[in-house]
Write a protein that holds these residues in place. Structure first.
Motif, mmCIF file in Angstrom:
data_model
loop_
_atom_site.group_PDB
_atom_site.id
_atom_site.type_symbol
_atom_site.label_atom_id
_atom_site.label_comp_id
_atom_site.label_asym_id
_atom_site.label_seq_id
_atom_site.Cartn_x
_atom_site.Cartn_y
_atom_site.Cartn_z
ATOM 1 N N ARG A 253 -38.381 0.768 18.558
ATOM 2 C CA ARG A 253 -39.291 1.691 17.873
ATOM 3 C C ARG A 253 -38.771 2.001 16.468
ATOM 4 N N VAL A 254 -37.465 2.214 16.368
ATOM 5 C CA VAL A 254 -36.862 2.480 15.064
ATOM 6 C C VAL A 254 -37.015 1.261 14.155
ATOM 7 N N ALA A 255 -36.806 0.076 14.705
ATOM 8 C CA ALA A 255 -36.936 -1.151 13.910
ATOM 9 C C ALA A 255 -38.355 -1.312 13.377
ATOM 10 N N ARG A 256 -39.350 -1.070 14.219
ATOM 11 C CA ARG A 256 -40.742 -1.222 13.778
ATOM 12 C C ARG A 256 -41.110 -0.178 12.722
ATOM 13 N N SER A 257 -40.646 1.049 12.911
ATOM 14 C CA SER A 257 -40.936 2.088 11.916
ATOM 15 C C SER A 257 -40.270 1.765 10.592
ATOM 16 N N SER A 258 -39.032 1.281 10.635
ATOM 17 C CA SER A 258 -38.315 0.929 9.412
ATOM 18 C C SER A 258 -39.055 -0.150 8.632
ATOM 19 N N HIS B 111 -35.279 -8.778 6.758
ATOM 20 C CA HIS B 111 -34.560 -9.273 7.929
ATOM 21 C C HIS B 111 -33.332 -8.416 8.213
ATOM 22 N N ASP B 112 -32.551 -8.141 7.162
ATOM 23 C CA ASP B 112 -31.362 -7.317 7.361
ATOM 24 C C ASP B 112 -31.739 -5.924 7.850
ATOM 25 N N LEU B 113 -32.780 -5.352 7.278
ATOM 26 C CA LEU B 113 -33.187 -4.007 7.684
ATOM 27 C C LEU B 113 -33.664 -4.002 9.133
ATOM 28 N N TYR B 114 -34.410 -5.014 9.521
ATOM 29 C CA TYR B 114 -34.907 -5.079 10.899
ATOM 30 C C TYR B 114 -33.747 -5.111 11.892
ATOM 31 N N TYR B 115 -32.772 -5.996 11.637
ATOM 32 C CA TYR B 115 -31.658 -6.106 12.563
ATOM 33 C C TYR B 115 -30.745 -4.883 12.493
ATOM 34 N N ALA B 116 -30.578 -4.312 11.303
ATOM 35 C CA ALA B 116 -29.781 -3.083 11.188
ATOM 36 C C ALA B 116 -30.435 -1.958 11.982
ATOM 37 N N SER B 117 -31.750 -1.873 11.907
ATOM 38 C CA SER B 117 -32.463 -0.822 12.628
ATOM 39 C C SER B 117 -32.362 -1.022 14.137
ATOM 40 N N ALA B 118 -32.498 -2.261 14.562
ATOM 41 C CA ALA B 118 -32.413 -2.546 15.999
ATOM 42 C C ALA B 118 -31.009 -2.294 16.543
ATOM 43 N N LEU B 119 -29.993 -2.482 15.694
ATOM 44 C CA LEU B 119 -28.604 -2.388 16.150
ATOM 45 C C LEU B 119 -27.874 -1.184 15.565
ATOM 46 N N SER C 196 -24.022 -9.780 8.531
ATOM 47 C CA SER C 196 -23.168 -9.120 7.548
ATOM 48 C C SER C 196 -23.964 -8.215 6.608
ATOM 49 N N GLY C 197 -25.219 -8.575 6.340
ATOM 50 C CA GLY C 197 -26.046 -7.755 5.457
ATOM 51 C C GLY C 197 -26.462 -6.432 6.065
ATOM 52 N N THR C 198 -26.273 -6.291 7.375
ATOM 53 C CA THR C 198 -26.651 -5.039 8.040
ATOM 54 C C THR C 198 -25.537 -3.999 7.990
ATOM 55 N N GLU C 199 -24.329 -4.426 7.648
ATOM 56 C CA GLU C 199 -23.170 -3.528 7.726
ATOM 57 C C GLU C 199 -23.349 -2.228 6.944
ATOM 58 N N PRO C 200 -23.720 -2.263 5.639
ATOM 59 C CA PRO C 200 -23.833 -0.991 4.914
ATOM 60 C C PRO C 200 -24.931 -0.081 5.451
ATOM 61 N N MET C 201 -26.000 -0.658 5.975
ATOM 62 C CA MET C 201 -27.080 0.166 6.523
ATOM 63 C C MET C 201 -26.628 0.876 7.796
ATOM 64 N N ILE C 202 -25.914 0.141 8.655
ATOM 65 C CA ILE C 202 -25.436 0.738 9.901
ATOM 66 C C ILE C 202 -24.383 1.804 9.603
ATOM 67 N N ARG C 203 -23.492 1.521 8.677
ATOM 68 C CA ARG C 203 -22.436 2.486 8.361
ATOM 69 C C ARG C 203 -23.003 3.778 7.782
ATOM 70 N N HIS C 204 -24.050 3.670 6.970
ATOM 71 C CA HIS C 204 -24.506 4.831 6.194
ATOM 72 C C HIS C 204 -25.819 5.442 6.672
ATOM 73 N N HIS C 205 -26.290 5.068 7.877
ATOM 74 C CA HIS C 205 -27.599 5.584 8.279
ATOM 75 C C HIS C 205 -27.571 7.052 8.672
ATOM 76 N N HIS C 206 -26.374 7.662 8.707
ATOM 77 C CA HIS C 206 -26.279 9.103 8.936
ATOM 78 C C HIS C 206 -25.798 9.862 7.697
ATOM 79 N N GLU C 207 -25.809 9.203 6.553
ATOM 80 C CA GLU C 207 -25.546 9.925 5.314
ATOM 81 C C GLU C 207 -26.773 10.778 4.995
ATOM 82 N N LEU D 194 -30.554 1.714 0.184
ATOM 83 C CA LEU D 194 -31.972 1.941 0.458
ATOM 84 C C LEU D 194 -32.284 1.727 1.939
ATOM 85 N N GLY D 195 -31.766 0.665 2.520
ATOM 86 C CA GLY D 195 -32.036 0.397 3.931
ATOM 87 C C GLY D 195 -31.564 1.518 4.826
#
Length: 220
Positions: A79-84, A99-107, A146-157, A175-176
């Motif tokens: 659900r988070v991936a689709r909304s993102s 693509h990176d945003l989709y996988y970052a959101s899913a994971l 590897s492109g998902t790393e900064p999004m996953i690390r910072h999604h609670h900033e 942005l992601g």
């Protein structure tokens, strides 16, 4: 047959435009070269498809593992991936970045699978900083992620700098990650937009919130 190479296709050549209309040994040599190149291309395409299928299956396994814990509700990741992705389309995010945003959101909560994260659980059942850091560490060595790393690390900033793990603010947050933060909060709030609107400018990027509030979102 045993000892023969696998046949993966057939080339048909008809109606040679020559006088006389007969195929020569040179024609056969050229066609053999072409067939060999075509076979390599087909095998490479099949291998790429197999790798992609394996990658997608691995993502699904990770999601199933996350949602098998008591900390993540069933269906939350997708659900988070689709909304993102929906928010990203409205913002005009470049296709290659989706693509990176989709996988970052899913994971985004993959860090919860790390035993070190479980050791940091608070009384409310969450591990505030460690799951974002450990999640980023998990995907870092995987080239396709590897492109998902900064999004996953910072999604609670937070937009105002009050978030974690690094306390960065405003446009310094990728942005992601800013998009993902809104998508996750929306799902966790039972898909109530008012919750997002109330935190615009403090937790969330106000420009993205404005776009989000104008969207017609399906109940997923």
């Amino acid at each position: 047959h045993e000892g023969r190479a696998e046949e993966i296709g057939v080339i048909e050549v008809i109606n040679k435009l020559s006088d006389p209309p007969q195929f020569t040994a040179e024609d056969q040599r050229i066609l053999s070269i072409f067939a060999y190149q075509a076979a390599i291309a087909l095998r490479n395409a099949k291998a790429a498809g197999d790798r992609r299928n394996f990658f997608i299956n691995a993502i699904e396994v990770f999601i199933e593992a996350m949602e098998s814990t008591e900390f993540i509700t069933l269906g939350h990741c997708m659900r988070v991936a689709r909304s993102s992705i929906g928010i990203s389309h409205e913002l005009g995010v470049e296709h290659d970045d989706l693509h990176d945003l989709y996988y970052a959101s899913a994971l985004h909560d993959i860090g919860i699978l790390d035993t070190r994260c479980r050791q940091d659980l608070s009384p409310r059942g969450v591990c505030p900083e460690s799951h974002a850091i450990l999640g980023a560490e998990t995907v870092r060595p995987i080239n396709l992620l590897s492109g998902t790393e900064p999004m996953i690390r910072h999604h609670h900033e937070a937009w105002d700098g009050s978030g974690y793990p690094d306390g960065i603010s405003g446009m310094d947050i990728p942005l992601g990650a800013r998009i993902l933060a809104i998508a996750e909060a929306y799902d966790e709030a039972g898909q109530e937009k008012d919750v997002i609107a109330a935190k615009s400018g403090c937790l969330f990027d106000p420009e993205i919130v404005d776009v989000f509030l104008e969207m017609e979102l399906l109940s997923l």
